[in-house]
Write a protein that holds these residues in place. Structure first.
Motif, PDB file in Angstrom:
ATOM      1  N   PHE A 275       0.858  -1.177   0.000  1.00  0.00           N
ATOM      2  CA  PHE A 275       0.000   0.000   0.000  1.00  0.00           C
ATOM      3  C   PHE A 275       0.895   1.227   0.000  1.00  0.00           C
ATOM      4  O   PHE A 275       2.097   1.122   0.253  1.00  0.00           O
ATOM      5  CB  PHE A 275      -0.936   0.030   1.214  1.00  0.00           C
ATOM      6  CG  PHE A 275      -0.241   0.313   2.522  1.00  0.00           C
ATOM      7  CD1 PHE A 275       0.459  -0.688   3.181  1.00  0.00           C
ATOM      8  CD2 PHE A 275      -0.284   1.576   3.084  1.00  0.00           C
ATOM      9  CE1 PHE A 275       1.099  -0.440   4.373  1.00  0.00           C
ATOM     10  CE2 PHE A 275       0.367   1.830   4.286  1.00  0.00           C
ATOM     11  CZ  PHE A 275       1.059   0.827   4.927  1.00  0.00           C
ATOM     12  N   SER A 276       0.294   2.386  -0.262  1.00  0.00           N
ATOM     13  CA  SER A 276       1.047   3.635  -0.253  1.00  0.00           C
ATOM     14  C   SER A 276       0.849   4.356   1.074  1.00  0.00           C
ATOM     15  O   SER A 276      -0.286   4.550   1.524  1.00  0.00           O
ATOM     16  CB  SER A 276       0.589   4.541  -1.393  1.00  0.00           C
ATOM     17  OG  SER A 276       1.143   5.830  -1.258  1.00  0.00           O
ATOM     18  N   VAL A 277       1.946   4.785   1.689  1.00  0.00           N
ATOM     19  CA  VAL A 277       1.836   5.529   2.938  1.00  0.00           C
ATOM     20  C   VAL A 277       1.140   6.875   2.719  1.00  0.00           C
ATOM     21  O   VAL A 277       0.680   7.500   3.670  1.00  0.00           O
ATOM     22  CB  VAL A 277       3.217   5.751   3.594  1.00  0.00           C
ATOM     23  CG1 VAL A 277       3.819   4.416   4.006  1.00  0.00           C
ATOM     24  CG2 VAL A 277       4.147   6.526   2.673  1.00  0.00           C
ATOM     25  N   ASP A 278       1.057   7.316   1.477  1.00  0.00           N
ATOM     26  CA  ASP A 278       0.360   8.564   1.175  1.00  0.00           C
ATOM     27  C   ASP A 278      -1.147   8.408   1.248  1.00  0.00           C
ATOM     28  O   ASP A 278      -1.867   9.411   1.271  1.00  0.00           O
ATOM     29  CB  ASP A 278       0.747   9.057  -0.226  1.00  0.00           C
ATOM     30  CG  ASP A 278       2.182   9.515  -0.294  1.00  0.00           C
ATOM     31  OD1 ASP A 278       2.781   9.461  -1.376  1.00  0.00           O
ATOM     32  OD2 ASP A 278       2.722   9.931   0.763  1.00  0.00           O
ATOM     33  N   ALA A 279      -1.630   7.181   1.268  1.00  0.00           N
ATOM     34  CA  ALA A 279      -3.068   6.946   1.255  1.00  0.00           C
ATOM     35  C   ALA A 279      -3.600   6.396   2.578  1.00  0.00           C
ATOM     36  O   ALA A 279      -4.806   6.176   2.718  1.00  0.00           O
ATOM     37  CB  ALA A 279      -3.423   5.976   0.132  1.00  0.00           C
ATOM     38  N   TYR A 280      -2.697   6.167   3.529  1.00  0.00           N
ATOM     39  CA  TYR A 280      -3.073   5.598   4.809  1.00  0.00           C
ATOM     40  C   TYR A 280      -2.642   6.506   5.951  1.00  0.00           C
ATOM     41  O   TYR A 280      -1.737   7.326   5.804  1.00  0.00           O
ATOM     42  CB  TYR A 280      -2.405   4.236   5.011  1.00  0.00           C
ATOM     43  CG  TYR A 280      -3.133   3.064   4.394  1.00  0.00           C
ATOM     44  CD1 TYR A 280      -3.378   3.006   3.021  1.00  0.00           C
ATOM     45  CD2 TYR A 280      -3.541   1.993   5.179  1.00  0.00           C
ATOM     46  CE1 TYR A 280      -4.026   1.921   2.467  1.00  0.00           C
ATOM     47  CE2 TYR A 280      -4.185   0.897   4.632  1.00  0.00           C
ATOM     48  CZ  TYR A 280      -4.428   0.858   3.277  1.00  0.00           C
ATOM     49  OH  TYR A 280      -5.069  -0.219   2.731  1.00  0.00           O
ATOM     50  N   ASN A 281      -3.270   6.317   7.094  1.00  0.00           N
ATOM     51  CA  ASN A 281      -2.766   6.875   8.336  1.00  0.00           C
ATOM     52  C   ASN A 281      -1.706   5.909   8.884  1.00  0.00           C
ATOM     53  O   ASN A 281      -1.898   4.682   8.835  1.00  0.00           O
ATOM     54  CB  ASN A 281      -3.881   7.006   9.374  1.00  0.00           C
ATOM     55  CG  ASN A 281      -4.981   7.935   8.923  1.00  0.00           C
ATOM     56  OD1 ASN A 281      -4.802   9.144   8.914  1.00  0.00           O
ATOM     57  ND2 ASN A 281      -6.106   7.368   8.525  1.00  0.00           N
TER      58      ASN A 281
ATOM     59  N   ALA B 168      -0.936   0.841  10.645  1.00  0.00           N
ATOM     60  CA  ALA B 168      -1.537   1.526   9.499  1.00  0.00           C
ATOM     61  C   ALA B 168      -3.036   1.262   9.465  1.00  0.00           C
ATOM     62  O   ALA B 168      -3.516   0.211   9.901  1.00  0.00           O
ATOM     63  CB  ALA B 168      -0.891   1.041   8.195  1.00  0.00           C
ATOM     64  N   ASP B 169      -3.748   2.251   8.964  1.00  0.00           N
ATOM     65  CA  ASP B 169      -5.180   2.095   8.758  1.00  0.00           C
ATOM     66  C   ASP B 169      -5.615   3.121   7.715  1.00  0.00           C
ATOM     67  O   ASP B 169      -5.069   4.230   7.683  1.00  0.00           O
ATOM     68  CB  ASP B 169      -5.953   2.309  10.064  1.00  0.00           C
ATOM     69  CG  ASP B 169      -7.291   1.591  10.061  1.00  0.00           C
ATOM     70  OD1 ASP B 169      -7.523   0.785  10.969  1.00  0.00           O
ATOM     71  OD2 ASP B 169      -8.089   1.850   9.147  1.00  0.00           O
ATOM     72  N   VAL B 170      -6.574   2.735   6.914  1.00  0.00           N
ATOM     73  CA  VAL B 170      -7.000   3.633   5.850  1.00  0.00           C
ATOM     74  C   VAL B 170      -7.775   4.822   6.421  1.00  0.00           C
ATOM     75  O   VAL B 170      -7.780   5.913   5.833  1.00  0.00           O
ATOM     76  CB  VAL B 170      -7.837   2.870   4.801  1.00  0.00           C
ATOM     77  CG1 VAL B 170      -9.167   2.412   5.386  1.00  0.00           C
ATOM     78  CG2 VAL B 170      -8.042   3.691   3.549  1.00  0.00           C
ATOM     79  N   TRP B 171      -8.405   4.636   7.579  1.00  0.00           N
ATOM     80  CA  TRP B 171      -9.140   5.732   8.213  1.00  0.00           C
ATOM     81  C   TRP B 171      -9.149   5.533   9.707  1.00  0.00           C
ATOM     82  O   TRP B 171      -9.423   4.441  10.205  1.00  0.00           O
ATOM     83  CB  TRP B 171     -10.577   5.807   7.701  1.00  0.00           C
ATOM     84  CG  TRP B 171     -11.322   6.980   8.256  1.00  0.00           C
ATOM     85  CD1 TRP B 171     -11.310   8.260   7.786  1.00  0.00           C
ATOM     86  CD2 TRP B 171     -12.157   7.006   9.405  1.00  0.00           C
ATOM     87  NE1 TRP B 171     -12.098   9.064   8.562  1.00  0.00           N
ATOM     88  CE2 TRP B 171     -12.635   8.332   9.571  1.00  0.00           C
ATOM     89  CE3 TRP B 171     -12.567   6.037  10.331  1.00  0.00           C
ATOM     90  CZ2 TRP B 171     -13.486   8.710  10.621  1.00  0.00           C
ATOM     91  CZ3 TRP B 171     -13.419   6.408  11.370  1.00  0.00           C
ATOM     92  CH2 TRP B 171     -13.860   7.729  11.500  1.00  0.00           C
TER      93      TRP B 171
END
Length: 126
Positions: free
Chosen positions: A27-33, A98-101
């Motif tokens: 995944f991209s760290v730019d798209a996750y918390n 990490a989490d998306v939201w």
């Protein structure tokens, strides 16, 4: 597959510095918390810092505010935690998550995060 690899821990004297790395894959760290947590023996896991690249926000626990800086390297897909003026009470195993939201007021709740890396030990001697 979401994977996180924490590294950079070690033994340092009080007043010293360490820079922890959380390398992400799948995944991209730019798209996750991305969050940093720590757990000392006999204590609960506690939030240290969090960054939301999508919202451009950062959070710090009161115990580390002013001593730690969280940052993202998009090219390396890695999140860093620079820790300065380390104290013996900073001794713990440090984890990245990490989490998306994540609800901003809940960032420090470990149970809210979906993905975890293995820990890296930080030991600060007095």
């Amino acid at each position: 597959e979401v994977q996180l690899q924490a590294s950079g821990g070690g033994l340092v004297q009080a007043g010293g510095s360490l820079k922890l790395s959380c390398a992400a894959s799948g995944f991209s760290v730019d798209a996750y918390n991305i969050g940093w947590f720590r757990q000392a023996p006999g204590k609960e896991r506690e939030g240290v810092s969090c960054i939301s690249s999508t919202e451009g926000t950062t959070f710090y626990a009161g115990s580390v505010k002013g001593r730690c800086t969280i940052s993202t390297d998009s090219a390396e897909n890695t999140v860093y935690l620079q820790m300065n003026s380390l104290k013996p009470e900073d001794t713990a195993v440090y984890y990245c998550a990490a989490d998306v939201w994540i609800k901003s007021s809940w960032w420090g709740r470990a149970a809210e995060w979906d993905y975890w890396g293995q820990g890296t030990q930080v030991t600060v001697s007095s």
